[in-house]
Design an enzyme around this catalytic site. Sequence first.
Site, mmCIF file in Angstrom:
data_model
loop_
_atom_site.group_PDB
_atom_site.id
_atom_site.type_symbol
_atom_site.label_atom_id
_atom_site.label_comp_id
_atom_site.label_asym_id
_atom_site.label_seq_id
_atom_site.Cartn_x
_atom_site.Cartn_y
_atom_site.Cartn_z
ATOM 1 N N GLU A 49 10.063 10.909 -6.323
ATOM 2 C CA GLU A 49 8.759 11.276 -6.906
ATOM 3 C C GLU A 49 8.217 10.140 -7.765
ATOM 4 O O GLU A 49 7.020 9.829 -7.715
ATOM 5 C CB GLU A 49 8.879 12.559 -7.745
ATOM 6 C CG GLU A 49 7.516 13.022 -8.240
ATOM 7 C CD GLU A 49 7.576 14.173 -9.224
ATOM 8 O OE1 GLU A 49 6.710 14.222 -10.111
ATOM 9 O OE2 GLU A 49 8.485 15.028 -9.110
ATOM 10 N N SER A 80 19.168 16.642 -7.088
ATOM 11 C CA SER A 80 17.981 17.415 -7.478
ATOM 12 C C SER A 80 17.742 17.241 -8.972
ATOM 13 O O SER A 80 18.523 17.721 -9.797
ATOM 14 C CB SER A 80 18.188 18.893 -7.139
ATOM 15 O OG SER A 80 17.247 19.701 -7.828
#
Length: 320
Positions: free
Chosen positions: A135, A232
């Site tokens: 991201e 994650s």
Amino acid sequence: MTTQTTRSPLTLYLAAPRGFCAGVDRAIKIVEMALEKWGAPVYVRHEIVHNKFVVDGLRDKGAVFVEELEECPDDRPVIFSAHGVPKSVPAAAEARNMVYVDATCPLVSKVHIEAERHAEAGLQMIMIGHKGHPETVGTMGQLPDGEVLLVETVEDVAHVNVRDPERLAFVTQTTLSVDDTRDIVAALNARFPAIIGPHKEDICYATTNRQEAVKAVAPKSDAMLVVGAPNSSNSRRLVEVGAKAGCNYAQLVQRATDIDWRALEGIKTVAITAGASAPELLVNEVIDAFRARYDVTVEVVETAVERVEFKVPRVLRQPA
């Protein structure tokens, strides 16, 4: 003579909300609909979401996961992951006349638009995020090199070299710890009083809600398990939040088989939650594992109700 062993009582505090968020739900749906529309194989650049169980399930249906666009053939559709991609990636796909579908979470896309808008106004960007996370790479890749500076900690803020302290704005990765980010934002505001921030923190509703739920269950739990993948970001932040909120044993587990039962000996209460890319099926698997060993009482602790839904791209809603 038969001996009957009585199982110890155990209370499971099930945090809510937990698990899939709207962006993850949409991304998985995009891969499934692409396979229905175009047939296998459909290529996916990077893991669609950070969860091995989800990725393996989609691979079984015909998705092929690659790290770079160069690994994809020109004549098969490619999907960009929920984490977002640098601008150079769709540009390269267009140059090759590829069919591509962008599964970037709309809340990440919102940060991309924010960064572009500030750049158009002549502001240099500072991004609060984790170096190398897809991201962060995707958001920094919306602007030319040097236009987005990365800070990961309060300490980084003291050493960041900016072009003009009066012409700055900041954005954040959507999956960070709310509390840690607050400290970094305070440091940015203290060093650069003119810096412009988002109207509302970029940290997404799902990240915030899951962290708040953990804060509600962690202090009254002897142990806390977060169902999620080691890569994650939002899942790892939940472990950190649980530990800071007063839970002495907070651990990340991918599956029930990862539970360290010896570390849980003598406990009376366990909090369970799941990162935004972990399916509820894996949470149920963990609960069943406890039920096999203890006399379990499940108590749901709900701190918010989520009703967010994101539409899939129009190209997938049109017939082939």
